[in-house]
Scaffold this active site. Structure first.
Site, mmCIF file in Angstrom:
data_model
loop_
_atom_site.group_PDB
_atom_site.id
_atom_site.type_symbol
_atom_site.label_atom_id
_atom_site.label_comp_id
_atom_site.label_asym_id
_atom_site.label_seq_id
_atom_site.Cartn_x
_atom_site.Cartn_y
_atom_site.Cartn_z
ATOM 1 N N GLY A 149 36.122 42.382 47.087
ATOM 2 C CA GLY A 149 37.098 42.263 48.181
ATOM 3 C C GLY A 149 38.493 41.942 47.687
ATOM 4 O O GLY A 149 38.726 41.674 46.512
ATOM 5 N N LYS B 27 50.506 42.017 47.283
ATOM 6 C CA LYS B 27 49.609 41.609 46.193
ATOM 7 C C LYS B 27 50.139 40.304 45.613
ATOM 8 O O LYS B 27 51.282 40.239 45.162
ATOM 9 C CB LYS B 27 49.547 42.700 45.123
ATOM 10 C CG LYS B 27 48.508 42.422 44.044
ATOM 11 C CD LYS B 27 48.204 43.690 43.266
ATOM 12 C CE LYS B 27 47.320 43.422 42.064
ATOM 13 N NZ LYS B 27 47.064 44.661 41.318
ATOM 14 N N ASP C 286 43.237 31.908 42.451
ATOM 15 C CA ASP C 286 44.294 31.318 43.282
ATOM 16 C C ASP C 286 44.974 32.288 44.249
ATOM 17 O O ASP C 286 45.839 31.899 45.026
ATOM 18 C CB ASP C 286 45.356 30.667 42.393
ATOM 19 C CG ASP C 286 45.977 31.668 41.416
ATOM 20 O OD1 ASP C 286 45.700 32.879 41.532
ATOM 21 O OD2 ASP C 286 46.726 31.227 40.527
ATOM 22 N N GLY C 287 44.627 33.569 44.178
ATOM 23 C CA GLY C 287 45.240 34.520 45.112
ATOM 24 C C GLY C 287 46.674 34.890 44.782
ATOM 25 O O GLY C 287 47.339 35.575 45.561
ATOM 26 N N ARG D 289 52.782 46.830 48.166
ATOM 27 C CA ARG D 289 52.337 48.182 47.839
ATOM 28 C C ARG D 289 52.169 48.981 49.126
ATOM 29 O O ARG D 289 52.001 48.412 50.201
ATOM 30 C CB ARG D 289 50.991 48.182 47.128
ATOM 31 C CG ARG D 289 50.767 47.108 46.126
ATOM 32 C CD ARG D 289 49.545 47.414 45.284
ATOM 33 N NE ARG D 289 48.266 47.041 45.877
ATOM 34 C CZ ARG D 289 47.127 46.980 45.193
ATOM 35 N NH1 ARG D 289 47.119 47.308 43.909
ATOM 36 N NH2 ARG D 289 46.002 46.633 45.763
ATOM 37 N N ARG E 166 38.431 52.096 48.719
ATOM 38 C CA ARG E 166 38.000 52.403 47.347
ATOM 39 C C ARG E 166 36.546 52.856 47.354
ATOM 40 O O ARG E 166 35.835 52.641 48.341
ATOM 41 C CB ARG E 166 38.035 51.117 46.506
ATOM 42 C CG ARG E 166 39.332 50.421 46.508
ATOM 43 C CD ARG E 166 39.162 48.953 46.898
ATOM 44 N NE ARG E 166 40.489 48.421 47.243
ATOM 45 C CZ ARG E 166 41.337 47.946 46.353
ATOM 46 N NH1 ARG E 166 40.966 47.850 45.108
ATOM 47 N NH2 ARG E 166 42.537 47.558 46.703
ATOM 48 N N ASP F 132 35.815 49.547 42.023
ATOM 49 C CA ASP F 132 36.647 48.904 43.044
ATOM 50 C C ASP F 132 38.125 49.260 42.856
ATOM 51 O O ASP F 132 38.950 48.911 43.700
ATOM 52 C CB ASP F 132 36.460 47.371 43.026
ATOM 53 C CG ASP F 132 36.683 46.773 41.647
ATOM 54 O OD1 ASP F 132 36.003 47.191 40.705
ATOM 55 O OD2 ASP F 132 37.556 45.894 41.511
ATOM 56 N N ASN F 133 38.450 49.936 41.750
ATOM 57 C CA ASN F 133 39.834 50.350 41.526
ATOM 58 C C ASN F 133 40.001 51.860 41.666
ATOM 59 O O ASN F 133 41.005 52.421 41.236
ATOM 60 C CB ASN F 133 40.296 49.900 40.131
ATOM 61 C CG ASN F 133 40.413 48.387 40.020
ATOM 62 O OD1 ASN F 133 40.538 47.696 41.039
ATOM 63 N ND2 ASN F 133 40.357 47.864 38.819
ATOM 64 N N ASP G 150 45.742 50.101 41.568
ATOM 65 C CA ASP G 150 45.579 48.849 40.831
ATOM 66 C C ASP G 150 46.081 48.944 39.395
ATOM 67 O O ASP G 150 45.345 49.225 38.457
ATOM 68 C CB ASP G 150 44.110 48.372 40.853
ATOM 69 C CG ASP G 150 43.909 47.364 41.983
ATOM 70 O OD1 ASP G 150 44.861 47.135 42.749
ATOM 71 O OD2 ASP G 150 42.810 46.809 42.094
HETATM 72 P P1 AMP Z 1 41.130 43.577 39.428
HETATM 73 O O1 AMP Z 1 40.537 43.458 38.062
HETATM 74 O O2 AMP Z 1 42.586 43.188 39.502
HETATM 75 O O3 AMP Z 1 40.859 44.883 40.081
HETATM 76 O O4 AMP Z 1 40.416 42.457 40.312
HETATM 77 C C1 AMP Z 1 39.035 42.396 40.527
HETATM 78 C C2 AMP Z 1 38.739 41.445 41.653
HETATM 79 O O5 AMP Z 1 39.246 40.124 41.357
HETATM 80 C C3 AMP Z 1 39.361 41.833 42.986
HETATM 81 O O6 AMP Z 1 38.456 41.459 44.000
HETATM 82 C C4 AMP Z 1 40.610 40.989 43.016
HETATM 83 O O7 AMP Z 1 41.094 40.774 44.320
HETATM 84 C C5 AMP Z 1 40.139 39.690 42.358
HETATM 85 N N1 AMP Z 1 41.242 38.936 41.768
HETATM 86 C C6 AMP Z 1 41.938 39.232 40.651
HETATM 87 N N2 AMP Z 1 42.895 38.299 40.416
HETATM 88 C C7 AMP Z 1 42.804 37.381 41.404
HETATM 89 C C8 AMP Z 1 43.514 36.176 41.732
HETATM 90 N N3 AMP Z 1 44.518 35.714 40.995
HETATM 91 N N4 AMP Z 1 43.133 35.500 42.847
HETATM 92 C C9 AMP Z 1 42.125 35.948 43.604
HETATM 93 N N5 AMP Z 1 41.418 37.058 43.355
HETATM 94 C C10 AMP Z 1 41.738 37.775 42.273
HETATM 95 MG MG MG Z 2 41.235 45.735 41.751
#
Ligand code: AMP
Ligand code: MG
Length: 523
Positions: A100, A123, A135-136, A193, A200, A270-271, A280
């Site tokens: 998610g 983002k 931390d989002g 974005r 996805r 997921d990407n 992504d």
């Molecule tokens: P990504 O590798 O960027 O595609 O991220 C994989 C998953 O990790 C996705 O569900 C992202 O939303 C989550 N994610 C990555 N970085 C963070 C972050 N700093 N805080 C919360 N979720 C994250």
């Molecule tokens: Mg991603």
């Protein structure tokens, strides 16, 4: 800032009854309502006039303080209904369950000036139910990289999500860049974005993994209705054609990456966009000295699953995962198998198109494919800069008195290492000589050939060290580098006088520098 919103994703698909960021498993729902968490000091660092125009915004809007406020997550416009999407995915080959939007929050679907529909998504906007232990937030360096590369890819003509804005948060984020026990505070940022949809492959994989065929069906109906309207409501034949078109788009997208030397770095399912758009931008990189085995992603350094040369195979592996997820919608496997075959035929067509355009040929024969493969081996053995080589190759003129000598002269700047050059030079001269003969028999005339090659072989790409230079300056408070790169990358195929710096091969300092040759998923 006047934008009309029409949030079909929320309206047409089931949502999570609970709102807010409490971390949880979310069953039977495509989204959760959650607001962006306001930041200390929103400040607009950069914006894209081209992306803004798609949603009817211009320089006057960007100059309004409200723009930075909304695009950093501190205010909402009428009609915005923020949500985080629910999806799963295969990461590095293994099923990862629910993922998610952990730090992406969609604000709404903007109705564009030309009838287009653009989901606006922040983002780095704070925690969501999908943030798990994180931390989002997002750091400035990775946000600059996403902002610049989204727009650069668009101008290169490769399908991609877009980037409207880059805003500083005025807050620090702690990251351990290489997961080696050295966390440090870094400036935070938020990118806005835009895409017609951020759905996805993993959006379907999650309900499929839970046996939730009703949600699988609703997601397929939704994406067909809005993004494949000719196929909506056509039953299994429509579903089959939809899947086949997703396969084709994915193949063409990856062919675009291979043409310009882009390595995505994290091709997890997921990407992978259901619309076949590059999605992504994390630890991506650009090929400098030609090496199909190169990956910029240190998190993937062991298996190098996502290295440059295997991207087409990985894309295929990913569409097979999508086929598996969609299988409950089909009575037999035959339609899905036919869709997968369409990936193969699209890849064949896209690969030939790429070779013909890069080499300046009217059409690509089987012999040309073999010749291209031989060239790739020479480029690798000779440590030749991919972008500079193909740009310089346009100087190979079969009508010249000494075509090979002229071409070698033009290609001089593409070599990184004198010994590696010496080792391949005789074979490369042979190749050039054979290619000159091939061009002499091709129906394109000299001007047509040059123009075809110019439009396939960019002069300017977002070289890893160029991005890092701009990031280093931005971290010192100087955004000049970001703006300059943004400007140069608007016209990647044109010679831009006075901007030779941006077309240079990688300088020595960047060879082993973090951010240039090594990146991680920490962002
Ligand atoms: P990504 O590798 O960027 O595609 O991220 C994989 C998953 O990790 C996705 O569900 C992202 O939303 C989550 N994610 C990555 N970085 C963070 C972050 N700093 N805080 C919360 N979720 C994250
Ligand atoms: Mg991603």
């Amino acid at each position: 800032m006047d934008i009309e919103f029409d949030n079909t994703f929320l309206r047409e698909l089931p949502g999570d009854p609970e709102s807010g960021p409490r971390v949880r498993e979310v069953q039977g729902a495509a989204w959760s309502r959650v607001d962006p968490a306001p930041v200390a000091a929103p400040r607009l660092l950069a914006w894209s006039p081209e992306a803004a125009a798609l949603v009817g915004l211009d320089a006057a809007d960007a100059a309004d303080p409200e723009f930075a406020c909304v695009l950093a997550g501190n205010a909402l416009l009428p009609g915005m209904q923020p949500w985080a999407a629910n999806y799963g995915g295969h990461q590095f080959g293994s099923w990862a369950g629910q993922l998610g939007d952990g730090r992406a929050i969609s604000l709404g679907e903007a109705l564009g000036a030309d009838g287009g529909r653009w989901e606006l998504q922040l983002k780095g906007a704070g925690r969501t139910p999908y943030s798990r232990f994180a931390d989002g937030r997002a750091v400035l360096r990775s946000s600059i990289r996403e902002f610049l590369c989204s727009e650069a890819m668009h101008h290169l003509g490769v399908p991609t999500t877009r980037a409207l804005s880059l805003a500083a948060t005025g807050e620090e984020v702690v990251r351990d860049m290489f997961y080696d026990g050295h966390p440090r505070p870094e400036p935070g940022a938020v990118v806005c974005r835009m895409a017609p949809s951020f759905l996805r492959f993993g959006s379907w994989e999650l309900p499929a993994s839970r046996g939730d065929t009703a949600l699988l069906r609703q997601l397929a109906d939704h994406v067909q209705r809005h993004h494949f309207p000719a196929l909506a409501g056509q039953g299994e034949a429509g579903d089959a054609e939809w899947f086949a078109q997703v396969c084709e788009r994915t193949a063409w997208m990856v062919a675009g990456w291979m043409r310009v030397g882009f390595v995505h770095g994290v091709m997890n399912t997921d990407n992978m966009s259901i619309l076949g758009m590059t999605l992504d931008y994390g630890p991506y990189g650009w090929i400098e000295d030609y090496d199909p085995d190169w990956t910029p992603n240190t998190t993937d350094a062991q298996g190098r699953r996502y290295r440059f040369g295997t991207q087409p195979q990985v894309a295929y592996w990913n569409v097979v995962r999508l086929a598996q997820a969609l299988s409950p919608l089909f009575a037999t496997a035959a339609s899905l198998e036919a869709g997968l075959e369409r990936f193969g035929s699209a890849w064949d067509a896209a690969g030939r198109d790429m070779v013909a355009r890069k080499l300046g040929l009217a059409a690509c024969t089987d012999d040309d494919l073999r010749s291209f493969a031989a060239l790739q081996e020479l480029l690798q053995a000779g440590q030749v800069d991919m972008t500079l080589f193909f740009h310089g190759l346009a100087e190979l003129d079969p009508a010249a008195a000494e075509p090979v000598a002229v071409a070698m002269d033009a290609l001089g700047e593409a070599f990184y290492d004198a010994d590696a050059r010496a080792a391949v030079e005789p074979a490369l001269r042979d190749w050039l000589s054979r290619h000159a003969a091939r061009l002499a028999g091709d129906p394109l005339d000299e001007d047509q050939r040059r123009e075809r090659m110019r439009l396939a072989n960019p002069r300017y790409v977002l070289r890893n060290w160029l991005a890092q230079e701009a990031i280093d300056r931005a971290e010192q408070g100087d955004l000049g580098g970001v703006r300059e790169l943004q400007e140069v990358l608007r016209r990647p195929y044109e010679a831009q006088p006075g901007r030779d710096h941006f077309a240079r091969r990688r300088p020595e300092w960047a060879r082993d520098r973090a951010g240039c040759s090594m990146l991680s998923c920490s962002s």
